[in-house]
Design an enzyme around this catalytic site. Structure first.
Site, PDB file in Angstrom:
ATOM      1  N   SER A  29       0.809  -1.220   0.000  1.00 42.18           N
ATOM      2  CA  SER A  29       0.000   0.000   0.000  1.00 42.18           C
ATOM      3  C   SER A  29       0.843   1.271   0.000  1.00 42.18           C
ATOM      4  O   SER A  29       0.482   2.261  -0.651  1.00 42.18           O
ATOM      5  CB  SER A  29      -0.946   0.005   1.210  1.00 42.18           C
ATOM      6  OG  SER A  29      -0.219  -0.020   2.423  1.00 42.18           O
ATOM      7  N   GLU A 104      10.930  -9.417  -3.847  1.00 42.97           N
ATOM      8  CA  GLU A 104      11.376  -8.221  -3.127  1.00 42.97           C
ATOM      9  C   GLU A 104      12.808  -8.393  -2.618  1.00 42.97           C
ATOM     10  O   GLU A 104      13.629  -7.471  -2.713  1.00 42.97           O
ATOM     11  CB  GLU A 104      10.435  -7.925  -1.957  1.00 42.97           C
ATOM     12  CG  GLU A 104       9.079  -7.386  -2.379  1.00 42.97           C
ATOM     13  CD  GLU A 104       8.097  -7.278  -1.232  1.00 42.97           C
ATOM     14  OE1 GLU A 104       7.174  -6.462  -1.346  1.00 42.97           O
ATOM     15  OE2 GLU A 104       8.243  -8.008  -0.228  1.00 42.97           O
TER      16      GLU A 104
END
Length: 232
Positions: A29, A104
């Site tokens: 987010s 990631e």
């Protein structure tokens, strides 16, 4: 935490971007705000090329006209900007709440610098309040789960182990087709040892402990954005 504050943290990270940079784009987010802001800069003529850490981020970046590539072509990256589920005073992290931890970590490890953007609720005294995601191979899940459970019990996990999505009847799959086991510790007292022990299990692909990878964090708090530096 206000989305406006997350966006402020992302805006601070944008200031670290220079023309010609090779960037890693995070997932989540807060990272979404960074990609939005980067898209605006690209539309204004900023010259960068980026590697996304998830299919979701790739689609967002493509929709904004951000040039994308991959690590096979670029090799090293100058900077990765990503979010975190937790960070401690030494800027060690737990990541993987969104299920993108493997990509990631690969992208962060291939970067000269990693910057985290987060809100102040993610800052903790010790890692472990947020469940630790452990990405595992689908083959031999039962054996892997048993081995992981033994390790996390030896390291003092308070809440056991759960296969992500099994309680909803739809097991979560990562972009790479793997499963995620979430380990509930409460507090991780020896993150380096835990990292080594988990990676010694053949069925474990990777885990969400990002140790000694982040050098700076922009943390959005009610009184503004604070800068945290590694070792200070």
């Amino acid at each position: 935490m206000s989305e406006d504050l997350k966006r402020e943290a992302a805006a601070r990270a944008i200031e670290d971007v220079r023309p010609g940079m090779r960037l890693g784009l995070g997932t989540g987010s807060t990272a979404r705000h960074f990609v939005d802001l980067l898209g605006s800069k690209v539309a204004q003529g900023l010259d960068v090329i980026c590697v996304p850490t998830s299919e979701v981020t790739a689609r967002q970046a493509e929709s904004l006209g951000i040039p994308l590539s991959d690590l096979d072509r670029l090799g090293r990256l100058d900077l990765t900007v990503d979010g975190a589920d937790e960070l401690d005073a030494d800027l060690n992290l737990i990541k993987g709440g969104g299920g993108a931890l493997l990509r990631e970590k690969i992208v962060a490890a291939a970067s000269d610098t990693m910057i985290v953007i987060a809100d102040s609720t993610k800052v903790v005294e010790a890692l472990g309040r947020f469940p630790l995601p452990i990405e595992v191979n689908r083959f031999g899940l039962g054996a892997t789960r048993h081995a992981v459970d033994a390790i996390i019990s030896a390291h003092g996990a308070e809440g056991g182990l759960k296969l992500r999505g099994e309680d909803k009847g739809e097991v979560f799959l990562t972009d790479g087709g793997h499963l995620i086991l979430d380990a509930f510790f409460g507090r991780i007292s020896q993150p380096e040892a835990l990292s080594r022990d988990l990676l010694d299990i053949p069925g474990v692909v990777q885990h969400g402990l990002f140790l000694n990878m982040c050098s700076k964090a922009y943390v959005a708090a009610p009184d503004g954005v604070k800068t945290l530096l590694k070792g200070k």
